[in-house]
Design an enzyme around this catalytic site. Structure first.
Site, PDB file in Angstrom:
ATOM      1  N   HIS A 176      -7.516  -5.589  -0.323  1.00  0.00           N
ATOM      2  CA  HIS A 176      -6.493  -4.760  -0.150  1.00  0.00           C
ATOM      3  C   HIS A 176      -5.493  -5.345   0.954  1.00  0.00           C
ATOM      4  O   HIS A 176      -4.294  -5.283   0.910  1.00  0.00           O
ATOM      5  CB  HIS A 176      -6.665  -3.570  -0.070  1.00  0.00           C
ATOM      6  N   ASP A 213      -8.628  -6.975  -4.509  1.00  0.00           N
ATOM      7  CA  ASP A 213      -8.087  -5.615  -4.176  1.00  0.00           C
ATOM      8  C   ASP A 213      -8.698  -4.246  -5.187  1.00  0.00           C
ATOM      9  O   ASP A 213      -8.405  -4.445  -6.054  1.00  0.00           O
ATOM     10  CB  ASP A 213      -6.511  -5.549  -3.991  1.00  0.00           C
ATOM     11  N   SER A 230       0.785  -1.259   0.036  1.00  0.00           N
ATOM     12  CA  SER A 230       0.026  -0.030  -0.148  1.00  0.00           C
ATOM     13  C   SER A 230       0.927   1.350  -0.037  1.00  0.00           C
ATOM     14  O   SER A 230       1.609   1.604  -1.033  1.00  0.00           O
ATOM     15  CB  SER A 230      -0.995  -0.124   1.229  1.00  0.00           C
TER      16      SER A 230
END
Lengths: 229, 387
Positions: free
Chosen positions: B358, B325, B159
């Site tokens: 995610h 995701d 991320s």
């Protein structure tokens, strides 16, 4: 999920980190012999990475791969090979010209949507391209179609017509004609019989087109400097 | 300035485990300010080898911190990447020297908006300069230099951590032997910015936020920060996972109550996520770090073409995305891979099938572990790292 790339290679044994020539499929072994040590190589449709692993470990090449099947990619990367998920039709445009010394497209051309564009891309991004494909002019295929009237099924073309990934089959003569049309140089050609034994028959002759189960071609772009091979 | 006797320092990081680097020399930030001196709080695991060639920088995500593999000093929960870091694990502490630093603007010991502005003696609050991902990486570079490491064996993160990895590879290519951006992108999308804005507005709408001066006033915008976390948390999960985990199940009751209590398990879960988050995170830090992510657009730094960011790179990349995701979808990773291909970079790209959305990069994903193991082993071989 149909696996459009790596036609025969998807059936190859599970990836092994160290591959000797003996374990390498015969046509891949021939291709490996054509590649110089230390070369920058892109293997398109690299399957489980057998050729890449061999080239990286035995010949010290700087090898990369593209593979359509995600499981193939993940297996390759898990064995330390540099492989991306992608396909020959879509992902070759991104590469700069002459990014690689050799681009390999083994048993994959017939599964691409636009083989003509793919061949152009191969000779653009590689100084040389090595292409192998099953010859649809092989006598057994001709005879099979003539006698049974059914679509041919063989070791190299194992899928029934309704689920084959091989959507652009051609004969050796067809392939050479396309290379001529694209002004792509055929630097070298090998024809392989059904046991994978190579014969140096003239690819433009009728005999090669009849006797070869597959062809292996070394190509270079029209602007390329004459190769020593 | 403030005449209030009650002016709580929110945390006593002095007693927390880990290291601190005091950087005296100011650092030019993207916003044009020369910032400093400042502190970087970091953790290390394993030992740096004699050649200094086995260092891995772990870059943490938005609400992560330097405690990748040891218990969080506030919550006591295991490190956020404990499944990944340890002896014999993927990031093997017996083989590598691992560094994880709290990002600039963070709230776990590295200088951030809750710290005291030496000019005023008050917490910085909104007078803290707006920082960027590149600023975070600049600060990390100072740390790496301080540790005597010329080149990182690997920069890895998920991320926002992946954004930092990409920034490292672009800004200091010669210092990054390999780069692993996981569930990341080369820019923050409009949708992602939109979600962040919802979170920020929730914080700023809390009366206890007090224009950002809550610390000086002895208050805490807990409700706003909790709502921000709840909204964000939804984006970290997939619809499938939420449905599988909670469905329409009711929380400790047999029927709906015709009220606004947490009837559904999913509501109860989110409320819990929100309320535990505010114990460990600072609201202004949340504003600043989300802003840094919003501003991230690597291509824009290089004249609008992403491949220019990596031109001439010799780093080995392993780009990883997850099928479910939707915050940092595979399409973003694919664009990144195309840009890397355009400069003929050495890149691997793996999309991992999972329902975990995610957040998958934080969870036990066997295929992620296998991929990383193989990739790192290959890199170690090329780097000549002995076993």
């Amino acid at each position: 999920m149909p696996q459009a790339l790596g036609l025969a290679r998807v059936e190859a044994p599970s990836p092994t980190p160290t591959v000797s020539t003996d374990e390498l499929r015969r046509d891949l072994r021939l291709i490996a012999e054509m590649i110089d040590p230390g070369a920058r190589v892109l293997d398109i449709g690299c399957g489980d990475g057998a050729l890449l692993a061999y080239l990286t470990r035995q010949k010290g090449v700087d090898g990369r791969g593209i593979e359509l099947s995600q499981s193939g990619v993940n297996a390759c990367v898990a064995h330390g090979l540099s492989v991306i998920q992608g396909d020959a039709d879509r992902d070759l445009d991104a590469y700069p010209a002459r990014a690689f010394d050799v681009v390999v497209l083994s048993q994959t051309l017939q599964a691409t949507r636009a083989p003509r564009r793919v061949i152009e891309a191969l000779v653009r991004i590689g100084r040389r391209a090595i292409v192998s494909f099953p010859n649809f002019g092989f006598w057994k295929i001709r005879l099979g179609l003539l006698l049974s009237g059914r679509m041919p099924i063989s070791d190299l073309l194992p899928h029934p017509w309704y689920e084959t990934p091989n959507i652009h089959l051609c004969t050796i003569r067809d392939f050479v004609a396309l290379c001529d049309e694209l002004e792509v140089r055929v630097e070298r050609s090998l024809t392989l019989d059904r046991h994978g034994r190579p014969y140096a028959l003239d690819p433009r002759g009728g005999l090669a087109n009849l006797l070869a189960e597959q062809g292996v071609f070394v190509l270079s772009g029209r602007t390329s400097i004459r190769s020593e091979t | 300035m403030s005449t209030l006797a009650f002016r709580p320092r929110p945390r006593s990081f002095e007693n927390w485990p880990g290291h601190r680097l005091f950087v005296r020399e100011p650092m030019r930030l993207d916003c044009g300010i020369d910032f400093g001196p400042f502190t970087i709080a970091y953790q290390t695991y394993g030992t740096l080898n004699a050649e200094g060639s086995n260092a891995i920088l772990i870059c943490h995500a938005l609400t992560g911190d330097q405690y990748a593999a040891d218990p969080h000093p506030i919550t006591g929960k295991p490190g956020w990447w404990e499944t990944m870091v340890g002896p014999g694990r993927v990031l093997d502490t017996e083989r590598y020297f691992l560094i994880c630093a709290n990002v600039l603007g963070g709230c776990m010991g590295t200088t951030g908006p809750q710290d005291i502005d030496p000019a005023t003696g008050e917490p910085w609050a909104l007078s803290f300069p707006v920082i960027t991902v590149r600023d975070m990486v600049r600060a990390q570079k100072r740390l790496i230099e301080h540790l005597g490491i010329e080149s990182l064996f690997c920069a890895i993160g998920g991320s926002m951590g992946g954004m930092q990895v990409l920034q490292w590879a672009a800004s200091y290519p010669q210092c990054v032997f390999s780069a692993v951006p996981i569930a990341a992108a080369a820019r923050h999308s409009a949708q992602n910015i939109a979600f962040h804005e919802v979170g920020r507005q929730a914080i700023m709408a809390d009366p206890d936020w007090c224009g950002g001066r809550y610390l000086s006033l002895g208050r805490k915008p807990a409700r706003g920060l909790a709502v921000a976390r709840m909204a964000a948390h939804i984006t970290y999960l997939s619809e499938t996972a939420l449905h599988r985990k909670f469905g329409r199940n009711l929380q400790d009751r047999n029927a709906v109550t015709y009220g606004f209590d947490a009837d559904f398990q999913v509501e109860s879960y989110l409320r819990h996520q929100g309320s535990t988050f505010v114990d460990r995170f600072d609201a202004n830090s949340y504003l600043y770090i989300t802003r840094a992510m919003d501003y991230f657009d690597l291509a824009a730094e290089y004249g609008g073409s992403l491949h220019q960011a990596f031109s001439g790179t010799r780093s080995r990349f392993c780009v990883i995305s997850f099928t479910s995701d939707w915050l940092f979808p595979t399409s973003e990773s694919r664009q990144l891979v195309q840009a890397l291909n355009a400069v003929a970079a050495n890149v691997s790209f793996v999309e991992i099938a999972t329902e975990n959305g995610h957040d998958a990069f934080l969870l036990h994903e066997p295929e992620l572990f296998e991929t990383l193991r193989g990739f790192l082993a290959g890199c170690a071989e090329h780097r000549g790292l002995s076993r």
